[in-house]
Design an enzyme around this catalytic site. Structure first.
Site, PDB file in Angstrom:
ATOM      1  N   ARG A  12       0.632  -1.157   0.004  1.00  0.00           N
ATOM      2  CA  ARG A  12       0.117   0.026  -0.148  1.00  0.00           C
ATOM      3  C   ARG A  12       0.916   1.305   0.120  1.00  0.00           C
ATOM      4  NH1 ARG A  12      -3.709  -2.176  -2.231  1.00  0.00           N
ATOM      5  NH2 ARG A  12      -5.719  -1.424  -1.468  1.00  0.00           N
ATOM      6  N   GLY A  14       1.707   2.894  -2.664  1.00  0.00           N
ATOM      7  CA  GLY A  14       1.400   4.001  -4.027  1.00  0.00           C
ATOM      8  C   GLY A  14       2.134   3.319  -5.285  1.00  0.00           C
ATOM      9  N   LYS A  15       2.664   2.067  -5.271  1.00  0.00           N
ATOM     10  CA  LYS A  15       3.508   1.329  -6.245  1.00  0.00           C
ATOM     11  C   LYS A  15       2.646   1.404  -7.496  1.00  0.00           C
ATOM     12  CE  LYS A  15       4.262  -2.601  -4.364  1.00  0.00           C
ATOM     13  NZ  LYS A  15       3.548  -2.599  -3.083  1.00  0.00           N
ATOM     14  N   ALA A  36      -1.316 -12.100 -10.729  1.00  0.00           N
ATOM     15  CA  ALA A  36      -2.385 -12.694  -9.796  1.00  0.00           C
ATOM     16  C   ALA A  36      -3.544 -13.546 -10.328  1.00  0.00           C
ATOM     17  CB  ALA A  36      -3.138 -11.475  -9.143  1.00  0.00           C
ATOM     18  N   HIS A  50      -8.900  -3.099  -9.058  1.00  0.00           N
ATOM     19  CA  HIS A  50      -7.750  -2.856  -9.721  1.00  0.00           C
ATOM     20  C   HIS A  50      -8.457  -2.315 -11.403  1.00  0.00           C
ATOM     21  CE1 HIS A  50      -3.779  -2.830  -8.224  1.00  0.00           C
ATOM     22  NE2 HIS A  50      -4.288  -3.262  -7.060  1.00  0.00           N
TER      23      HIS A  50
END
Length: 168
Positions: A12, A14-15, A36, A50
């Site tokens: 978490r 911000g990548k 994933a 996402h």
């Protein structure tokens, strides 16, 4: 030759948001290469969030194991975002695939790409030493593969609390 950018940081940090922005700055439409897999409802919800955040200017390719193949097939079709290297490593280890060889193949493939590639990975070495052997093997493997891909990348960014720092 296409530009390659590795983005690392903690959970978490911000990548992914940074990676999405940089990828779209490199061209549109963009390709999102997802490593994933949704094995449960919580992961399904994460993936759906996402996808909805990215919107219609993205095409998604799922590559839980054959990341090199996905990059080779999509080269020349616009910028690609790989999210994430750490999950790919986990998938390789679970499938008992030789991850050092796979990491070397990925580094070689990156250098041959004509379209840009942005790769997200997790920095897992900043915490305590894990208590079990499997977690220690994963932490060590993630550190090794991150170093290998960082060496091959044109740029490396570290995200901390939503703020990126260019380190290479």
């Amino acid at each position: 030759m296409g530009k390659s950018i590795l983005i690392t940081g903690g959970a978490r940090s911000g990548k992914s948001l940074l990676a999405e922005r940089l990828t779209l700055e490199l061209g549109r439409p963009a390709i999102y290469i997802a490593t994933a897999e949704a094995h449960d409802a919580e992961m399904e919800a994460r993936i759906a969030a996402h996808v909805s955040r990215r919107g219609p200017e993205w095409r998604t390719v799922t590559a839980p194991l054959d990341l090199v193949g996905a990059l080779e097939e999509s080269d020349g079709q616009g910028p690609r975002l790989v999210d994430c290297l750490t999950l790919w490593l986990s998938n390789l280890m679970h499938a008992e695939i030789d991850w050092p060889d796979a990491g070397d193949a990925l580094a070689t493939t990156l250098s041959a790409q004509t379209s840009p590639v942005v790769i997200v990975t997790n920095e897992v070495g900043g915490g305590i030493v894990p208590e079990n052997a499997l977690a220690r093997r994963f932490r060590d493997a993630a550190g090794a593969i991150n170093q290998r891909i960082a060496a091959a990348a044109d740029e490396v960014h570290l995200c901390v609390a939503g703020y990126p720092m260019r380190v290479k």
